[in-house]
Design a protein around this motif. Structure first.
Motif: not given
Length: 366
Positions: A302-317
């Motif tokens: 079997e194969t298990h996949s997990t998808n996640t979309h990442l957004r970077i917050i400007k300013g580092g906070h």
């Protein structure tokens, strides 16, 4: 009475023939396979293998050596006998590089001074399901596999169950090899998260499944972020782990037999670690690392996949840090206003004549 004995003999002979039916052998595509055949040994051994119908010459042996002058071209350099066992009555044929076209009925004909023998073997070819790919682009989830024989079956399910429709198409991959490719896709409504999609592809020889889970989007600072991987209910030592970015860049690879992982050159500055659960910890990110991340865990079944979309917050906070900062700033501001109201402002307020006289007396008395 004599006719009864003859009829009984014929019936017994028919039953023996029926009981001694064709043997069946299952061979794996592009591997080697043995078609069994045994005979009563004797002098002047002759062995002929034929593919039927048509009696195509597969392999011949007489005069104590192979005789391949009439061998059909498709079997050239692919057949052999067990020479050291022929004298003991073993006429089995070894066939290498098994092709789908080899699937047929075969006849083993042997002859010695004692007489002739024939046996038949049905050869079936299987190209098992080796890998199932599952992927999501936009709202479409696609499951596919290729290089399969005979024609596979594909089924979808979800956990928990849902009423999602899907379309399924099956195509022949290469006409000369007669292998099948199978692809199926389904449309998912926007905003559907944490629903496990399960795709199972099976043949008469084996089955494999692939699962995909879409997690909610993550908004995080550029300094550090942990992207989760949702493993199956088993230890990760049985699985190989691959993290990828936008389905094109490989970030990390880790095999099930090796606890260490290798990081691609383009991601060595960003990968901080991979946790025991398979989660990816990143650091020092920029807008270039904003996008889709896929965690893929796979083993032989079997194969298990997990998808996640990442957004970077400007300013580092992060949002939480921004809220805490705002609360602290508000608290300090309120404290400063209270101090000004209670301590500073009264000193600037106008005084009455009586207050001035009291102040003068105080100064004289002092």
């Amino acid at each position: 009475m004599k006719l009864c004995w003859v009829a009984a003999y014929l019936l017994l002979w028919i039953l023996l023939l029926t009981a001694d039916g064709d043997s069946e052998v299952s061979c794996v595509f592009m591997e080697r396979c043995i078609l069994p055949c045994s005979f009563q040994t004797g002098k002047e051994i002759v062995i002929h293998w034929f593919k039927v119908p048509g009696d195509l010459h597969v392999h011949s042996f007489y005069y104590s050596k192979d005789q391949l002058g009439h061998q059909d071209q498709r079997f050239r350099n692919r057949t052999s006998l067990f020479k050291d066992q022929i004298s003991r009555g073993n006429a089995s044929l070894q066939l290498t590089g098994v092709q789908v076209q080899d699937q047929s009925r075969y006849k083993c004909h042997t002859s010695t001074i004692r007489g002739n023998q024939e046996s038949f073997i049905n050869l079936k070819v299987d190209a098992p399901v080796h890998e199932v790919s599952i992927d999501q682009v936009g709202n479409r989830i696609t499951c596919s596999s290729e290089g399969i024989y005979p024609e596979p079956q594909l089924t979808w399910s979800t956990s928990p169950p849902s009423n999602i429709t899907f379309t399924n198409t099956t195509t022949v991959q290469q006409p000369e090899q007669l292998l099948y490719s199978i692809t199926s896709s389904l449309m998912v409504s926007a905003g559907v998260y944490d629903l496990l999609f399960i795709c199972t592809i099976s043949t008469r020889r084996n089955r494999r499944r692939a699962t995909l889970r879409k997690l909610a989007d993550i908004s995080a600072p550029s300094t550090k972020v942990t992207i989760p991987c949702t493993p199956p209910n088993t230890t990760l030592t049985n699985f190989s782990l691959v993290w990828s970015f936008n389905h094109t860049q490989t970030i990390v690879k880790q095999t099930g037999t090796n606890v260490t992982y290798s990081v691609s050159d383009g991601w060595k500055q960003q990968v901080k670690e991979v946790s025991e659960s398979g989660s990816l910890v990143l650091k020092d990110l920029s807008s270039k690392q904003e996008g889709g991340y896929t965690c893929e865990l796979s083993n032989a079944e079997e194969t298990h996949s997990t998808n996640t979309h990442l957004r970077i917050i400007k300013g580092g906070h992060s949002n939480a840090a921004a809220i805490v900062t705002a609360v602290l700033f508000g608290t300090v501001l309120v404290a400063a206003l209270l101090y000004i109201y209670t301590k500073v402002l009264p000193s600037f307020a106008p005084r009455s004549p009586a207050q001035e006289q009291v102040g003068s007396c105080s100064r004289v008395t002092g």
